[in-house]
Motif scaffolding. Structure first.
Motif, PDB file in Angstrom:
ATOM      1  N   ASN A  98       9.150  31.310 -10.259  1.00  0.00           N
ATOM      2  CA  ASN A  98       9.476  29.764 -11.164  1.00  0.00           C
ATOM      3  C   ASN A  98       9.326  29.878 -12.712  1.00  0.00           C
ATOM      4  N   ARG A 100      10.812  28.022 -14.518  1.00  0.00           N
ATOM      5  CA  ARG A 100      10.051  26.680 -15.353  1.00  0.00           C
ATOM      6  C   ARG A 100       8.720  26.018 -15.471  1.00  0.00           C
ATOM      7  N   TYR A 101       8.096  27.014 -14.543  1.00  0.00           N
ATOM      8  CA  TYR A 101       6.115  26.898 -15.114  1.00  0.00           C
ATOM      9  C   TYR A 101       6.454  26.552 -16.607  1.00  0.00           C
ATOM     10  N   ARG A 201       4.098  32.074  -9.118  1.00  0.00           N
ATOM     11  CA  ARG A 201       3.046  30.858  -8.298  1.00  0.00           C
ATOM     12  C   ARG A 201       1.903  31.563  -7.906  1.00  0.00           C
TER      13      ARG A 201
END
Length: 308
Positions: A98, A100-101, A201
């Motif tokens: 991800n 967007r982390y 993740r």
């Protein structure tokens, strides 16, 4: 009398002829109507015959459609079911990574950890790589003696003494900078690894990683305090050494500046960045604990939905 009998006989002949004509016309009309009725009946039978197979074909059509279309509709339904199952699985299956982390609070905090340690390495690397020794250009003669000679130049034994003091001073001051760059580099690698685990993740799949990260961040944040104290103590010992004092006196005798035995701008900047790193890592530990609580609540909520 004979004329009346003759006339009566003529009338009888005419009436007989009319009766014969009427019977003939009636017979022709009967045969014509009979043939017309037969033709209509045969035409009706023909149309009925054409009409009968049509219901039979329509009755047989569903069986034909079922026989020929069943294999095509069944795979279509199976493919739709399989696609629905794949969509459901992909919807419930977490993504591998991800990006967007990174703009999240934890991602930005980890980027700040990397950036602060990079600045500490730069601040320690500048004085480490700066030999800054005296270059006796006036001894080369000619134009060099004209530009670099005079009262500010060291000559003879003084030039050799200054060069020796420069070499000893730089050997003396290197250990604190090496220690600083090594520690900051290790911490920067650790922050980079934690950022990579967050992008992939891993903390979501293994929530205990967040607790380990929180503990390490807290220890690192506290560890900066003794490291910072050790850094300035070693630098102060270097500047209080007799080698630095003699070097400073020799440069002052010739009017040179910038060789004082005191903390320089890079030393102070490195200490300030270390202070910032203390707060950044402690704040990162707090964020890791909060993330662990959120992940645990999310997983418990998903577990309850699956049970329902």
């Amino acid at each position: 009398m004979p004329e009346r009998g003759r006339q009566h006989h003529g009338d009888d002949a005419l009436s007989a002829q009319d009766n014969y004509r009427d019977r003939h016309n009636t017979r022709d009309h009967y045969e014509r109507s009979r043939s017309t009725g037969r033709s209509h009946e045969e035409r009706g039978r023909g149309s009925a015959g054409d009409r009968r197979p049509k219901p039979d074909r329509y009755k047989e059509t569903p069986a034909f459609i079922e026989h020929h279309q069943a294999p095509s509709t069944l795979p279509r339904e199976m493919s739709m079911n399989q696609s629905g199952e794949v969509y459901n699985e992909s919807r419930h299956r977490p993504a591998l990574f991800n990006i967007r982390y990174i703009p999240t609070s934890r991602g930005l905090c980890q980027l700040m950890e990397i950036f602060v340690n990079l600045l500490i390495i730069i601040c320690a690397g500048i004085p480490y790589s700066n030999n800054g020794g005296y270059r006796d250009l006036a001894s080369l003669g000619g134009v060099y003696a004209y530009h670099f000679g005079g009262a500010n130049a060291f000559t003879g034994a003084d030039a050799d003494r200054v060069k020796e003091l420069d070499r000893l001073f730089h050997q003396l001051k290197r250990p604190p900078y090496i220690f600083t760059m090594a520690c900051a580099g290790c911490v920067m690698v650790y922050a980079s690894v934690m950022l990579g685990l967050g992008v992939f993740r891993v903390p979501y799949r293994l929530p205990p990683v967040l607790l380990v990260e929180a503990l390490l961040n807290f220890l690192i944040g506290l560890g900066y305090i003794p490291a910072l104290a050790f850094y300035f103590i070693k630098l102060q010992e270097t500047y209080n050494n007799s080698i630095c004092k003699d070097r400073e006196q020799m440069y002052k005798s010739k009017g040179h500046k910038g060789f004082e035995c005191q903390f320089h701008g890079a030393d102070i900047a490195g200490g300030l960045f270390a202070v910032v790193a203390v707060f950044v890592f402690i704040f990162g530990a707090v964020l890791a604990v909060r993330a662990f609580r959120k992940v645990r609540e999310l997983k418990s909520h998903q577990r309850n939905e699956n049970n329902i």
